[in-house]
Design an enzyme around this catalytic site. Structure first.
Site, PDB file in Angstrom:
ATOM      1  N   TYR A   1      14.954  30.323   6.999  1.00 21.76           N
ATOM      2  CA  TYR A   1      13.850  31.153   7.465  1.00 21.76           C
ATOM      3  C   TYR A   1      13.833  31.297   8.981  1.00 21.76           C
ATOM      4  O   TYR A   1      14.000  30.323   9.715  1.00 21.76           O
ATOM      5  CB  TYR A   1      12.521  30.548   7.015  1.00 21.76           C
TER       6      TYR A   1
ATOM      7  N   LYS B   1       0.840  -1.198   0.000  1.00 24.04           N
ATOM      8  CA  LYS B   1       0.000   0.000   0.000  1.00 24.04           C
ATOM      9  C   LYS B   1       0.878   1.252   0.000  1.00 24.04           C
ATOM     10  O   LYS B   1       2.065   1.191   0.331  1.00 24.04           O
ATOM     11  CB  LYS B   1      -0.919  -0.002   1.221  1.00 24.04           C
TER      12      LYS B   1
END
Length: 382
Positions: free
Chosen positions: A274, A41
């Site tokens: 940042y 999956k």
């Protein structure tokens, strides 16, 4: 044969030889009559569903497991036709008819799903293979014990009419990765009780299964007719507190590798990325790694994520940005283009996915699964 991949901004190297070895190790942990389902999956936990499914089947798996029917149908369309495929996460209106035509084993957890699959069987003129899932205590998908008699009864009626064949009965553990947790014994008792009811009512399942990766590795009494290893197949420990991959005889399959894009000297007191959450304590060299949270590098690991660059472990300096992050090289001279290994098996001193999980306060499952499509998968030992 291993091929040397070309230089790239970044790559996720997938060692199919390690995956095959892991499947053989898992196969050896269960009794000869117990089958192995390779769970692929979420694009095989980020490793590539088709390549991993093929490798797992070569190594002895006889079933493939997916979450959604669309994942299962894609594998059938790509040529996985010689293995049983179970898919379990259905929503109303999903492609039941296509699943029947593709010969999928389709999970039914409630009456609405049984009604839809029966209608699709009537429309196609073919019997649907279904597996009934029991909620034995996880509280997610699956039929509650109080509703089980009605679901079993209606499934048997549909089977008598030739519309379905009940091929399996199954459930899923909540805390199998915590050995000794009281819910394990409780769920096992409920599962046995629900199996007993269904079989006495007339269900003759081909397979009964509840064991996920941790149960496959540590709870032999849960193996029944089939086990469903997921994360363990990719060489990641489902229970780091209990054992490392090596302790379980497993080898990590994915390595995430980038190339240093830029190296520059900066003075002391220079802000990095940042928010300037990192400021250089002294004159130093900074290395730019062109991977960011758009590629799956967790922003939560800002300031902590480990990377092997120039033979030493460095830490992410400042915030992880969308496409890049910085490491403080401490004055070391590293050439642009040098490898920056975020994680791998750990043989060369590089970090592992578990190291990144700890840095990001998450689990290694998420670390490998979240690596984005912008990072090419390069398959070795294919």
């Amino acid at each position: 044969m291993t091929e040397t991949p070309p230089p790239r901004r970044a790559r996720a190297e997938i060692d199919l030889g390690a995956l095959r070895a892991n499947v053989r190790t898992l196969r050896a942990r269960v009794a000869p009559h117990v089958q192995v389902m390779a769970v692929v999956k979420a694009d095989a936990y980020g490793h590539g569903a088709l390549r991993c499914a093929r490798a797992a089947l070569e190594a002895g798996a006889t079933w493939i497991g997916t979450a959604t029917p669309h994942e299962a149908l894609a594998l059938r369309a790509a040529g996985i036709t010689d293995a049983r495929i179970l898919c379990w996460l259905w929503t109303p209106g999903d492609p039941w008819a296509e699943g029947i035509e593709a010969g999928l084993d389709m999970t039914v957890s409630g009456m609405w799903a049984l009604r839809e699959v029966v209608q699709a069987a009537r429309e196609t003129g073919k019997s649907a293979r279904i597996q009934l899932k029991a909620d034995t205590g996880l509280g997610r998908n699956g039929c509650q014990p109080a509703d089980w008699p009605a679901l079993v009864g209606e499934a048997l009626k549909a089977q008598k009419d030739g519309l379905v064949t009940v091929t399996g009965l199954w459930s899923h553990f909540a805390c199998a990765d915590e050995p000794g947790h009281p819910s394990i014994a409780s769920q096992l008792d409920v599962f046995r009780s629900m199996l007993d009811y269904a079989e006495k009512a007339g269900v003759e399942p081909e397979v009964r299964h509840i064991a996920n990766s941790p149960a496959t590795l540590t709870l032999p009494e849960t193996h029944f007719d089939l086990v469903r290893p997921g994360i363990a197949m990719y060489g990641v420990s489902p229970s780091p507190e209990v054992g490392t991959p090596a302790d379980f005889g497993l080898r990590p399959v994915m390595s995430l590798i980038g190339s240093v894009a830029l190296v520059k000297e900066v003075p002391a007191g220079h802000g990095v990325s940042y928010g300037h959450h990192y400021v250089t304590p002294s004159e130093t060299t900074l290395g730019l790694i062109p991977l960011g949270y758009a590629d799956g590098v967790p922003r939560h690991a800002s300031g902590r994520g480990p990377v092997l660059v120039g033979g030493r472990i460095r830490r992410v300096a400042g915030r992880v940005a969308m496409d890049q992050f910085v490491v403080d090289l401490g004055g070391d001279a590293v050439e642009p283009g040098a490898e920056a290994v975020l994680f791998g098996p750990g043989d060369r001193g590089e970090p592992t996915a578990e190291d990144w999980a700890q840095a990001a306060d998450t689990i290694a499952y998420e670390i490998v699964t979240r690596i984005g499509a912008r990072v090419p998968r390069v398959y070795v030992n294919e």
